[in-house]
Enzyme design. Sequence first.
Site, short mmCIF file in Angstrom:
data_model
loop_
_atom_site.label_atom_id
_atom_site.label_comp_id
_atom_site.label_asym_id
_atom_site.label_seq_id
_atom_site.Cartn_x
_atom_site.Cartn_y
_atom_site.Cartn_z
N SER A 158 0.87 -1.18 0.00
CA SER A 158 0.00 0.00 0.00
C SER A 158 0.90 1.22 0.00
O SER A 158 2.07 1.14 0.40
CB SER A 158 -0.86 -0.01 1.27
OG SER A 158 -1.41 1.27 1.51
N TYR A 171 -1.95 -1.05 10.32
CA TYR A 171 -2.07 -1.37 8.89
C TYR A 171 -0.82 -0.88 8.14
O TYR A 171 -0.21 -1.65 7.38
CB TYR A 171 -3.34 -0.70 8.33
CG TYR A 171 -3.55 -0.94 6.84
CD1 TYR A 171 -4.14 -2.11 6.38
CD2 TYR A 171 -3.17 0.01 5.90
CE1 TYR A 171 -4.34 -2.33 5.02
CE2 TYR A 171 -3.37 -0.18 4.55
CZ TYR A 171 -3.96 -1.36 4.11
OH TYR A 171 -4.15 -1.57 2.76
P1 NAP Z 1 -11.57 -6.19 1.07
O1 NAP Z 1 -12.61 -6.15 0.01
O2 NAP Z 1 -11.93 -5.82 2.45
O3 NAP Z 1 -10.93 -7.64 1.02
C1 NAP Z 1 -10.06 -8.09 2.02
C2 NAP Z 1 -10.01 -9.58 1.91
O4 NAP Z 1 -9.21 -10.10 2.98
C3 NAP Z 1 -11.40 -10.22 2.02
O5 NAP Z 1 -11.53 -11.27 1.10
C4 NAP Z 1 -11.40 -10.73 3.45
O6 NAP Z 1 -12.23 -11.85 3.66
C5 NAP Z 1 -9.93 -11.15 3.59
N1 NAP Z 1 -9.62 -11.33 4.98
C6 NAP Z 1 -9.67 -10.44 6.00
N2 NAP Z 1 -9.37 -11.04 7.16
C7 NAP Z 1 -9.12 -12.35 6.87
C8 NAP Z 1 -8.79 -13.48 7.65
N3 NAP Z 1 -8.68 -13.42 8.97
N4 NAP Z 1 -8.61 -14.66 7.01
C9 NAP Z 1 -8.76 -14.77 5.69
N5 NAP Z 1 -9.09 -13.73 4.89
C10 NAP Z 1 -9.27 -12.54 5.50
O7 NAP Z 1 -10.34 -5.26 0.72
P2 NAP Z 1 -9.48 -5.06 -0.62
O8 NAP Z 1 -9.44 -3.62 -0.84
O9 NAP Z 1 -9.92 -5.98 -1.69
O10 NAP Z 1 -8.03 -5.48 -0.08
C11 NAP Z 1 -7.21 -6.43 -0.73
C12 NAP Z 1 -5.77 -6.09 -0.45
O11 NAP Z 1 -5.43 -4.85 -1.10
C13 NAP Z 1 -5.45 -5.87 1.04
O12 NAP Z 1 -4.20 -6.45 1.34
C14 NAP Z 1 -5.39 -4.37 1.18
O13 NAP Z 1 -4.55 -3.99 2.24
C15 NAP Z 1 -4.81 -3.99 -0.17
N6 NAP Z 1 -5.02 -2.59 -0.58
C16 NAP Z 1 -6.26 -2.16 -0.92
C17 NAP Z 1 -6.44 -0.85 -1.34
C18 NAP Z 1 -7.80 -0.31 -1.74
O14 NAP Z 1 -7.93 0.89 -2.02
N7 NAP Z 1 -8.84 -1.13 -1.79
C19 NAP Z 1 -5.34 0.02 -1.42
C20 NAP Z 1 -4.08 -0.45 -1.06
C21 NAP Z 1 -3.93 -1.78 -0.65
P3 NAP Z 1 -13.79 -11.65 4.00
O15 NAP Z 1 -14.43 -11.37 2.68
O16 NAP Z 1 -14.15 -12.96 4.57
O17 NAP Z 1 -13.88 -10.52 4.97
#
Ligand code: NAP
Length: 259
Positions: A158, A171
């Site tokens: 990130s 985070y």
């Molecule tokens: P998201 O929609 O909240 O997805 C997060 C995923 O992680 C979900 O599938 C969630 O599962 C899973 N997760 C959380 N806790 C878990 C656990 N204990 N065991 C197994 N799985 C778990 O968020 P996202 O934006 O797609 O994030 C994906 C990645 O991108 C993350 O690493 C985040 O830090 C990174 N990121 C995102 C952004 C952004 O703007 N979206 C920017 C920079 C980095 P559940 O569906 O079961 O909750």
Amino acid sequence: MTTCEPRLHVAAPDELSGRVIAITGAGDGIGRAVALACAAHGAEVVLLGRKVRKLEAVYDEIVAGGGPEPIIAPLDLERATAREYDAIADAIRARFGRLDGLLHNAGLLGDLSPIEHYDVPLWTRVLHVNVTAAFALTQVLLPLLRAAPDASILFTSSSVGRRGRAYWGAYAVSKFALEGLTQVLADEMSGVTHVRVNAINPGATRTAMRRAAYPAEVAESVPLPGTITAAYVCLLGPGARGMTGQTVDAQAPRLPRPA
Ligand code: NAP
């Protein structure tokens, strides 16, 4: 040698054909979109996640789209025991005998709050899910990655994992740690294995995590997960062979809004 430029990549229809790719957090958000994209480009996908219902929905979508049948591997990264990690490795070994790609995508945002007031148990949970679990899963899957002729490990970073920002607490610290893990492991693998190790920063993407972090944001101004998958396909596929120890952005930086 590297032939793809992740941000500009246009994936070929069969780019990931014959590859087995495991994705954590595959049930929602970016992980779901990347799983669908990997399957659409020919990969056999191992869907890792904590909610089986969500994984089943992704499974159904892949099969309905004519992609190779994925496998569902439930794993709660907060609670998983050593035996559960071993069971995932055993299942992949029994079915495929190797692993060509591992995307650590699952993540926990935690609270946005000052370090001075950050809840200690929450800090531990965030560091555990985002860093320790990714380390443990990598460790148990490394023999299978070594068994592949060209394996790619991809950690998810990130912008707050490169430059600290107030209130992003555990985070941000976890993302700094993943950048470090990427470099350490890339160095260990370099020259002695075909395993390459990189990190990707998806950039602002319209998901549940983004909504939680920026509740006042106009959601429509943020790119959908499906728009950034080509960079992931590039890094997980043959085009990025030879590239290791790098951190890549999936998107071009957003221009500041005019005043
Ligand atoms: P998201 O929609 O909240 O997805 C997060 C995923 O992680 C979900 O599938 C969630 O599962 C899973 N997760 C959380 N806790 C878990 C656990 N204990 N065991 C197994 N799985 C778990 O968020 P996202 O934006 O797609 O994030 C994906 C990645 O991108 C993350 O690493 C985040 O830090 C990174 N990121 C995102 C952004 C952004 O703007 N979206 C920017 C920079 C980095 P559940 O569906 O079961 O909750």
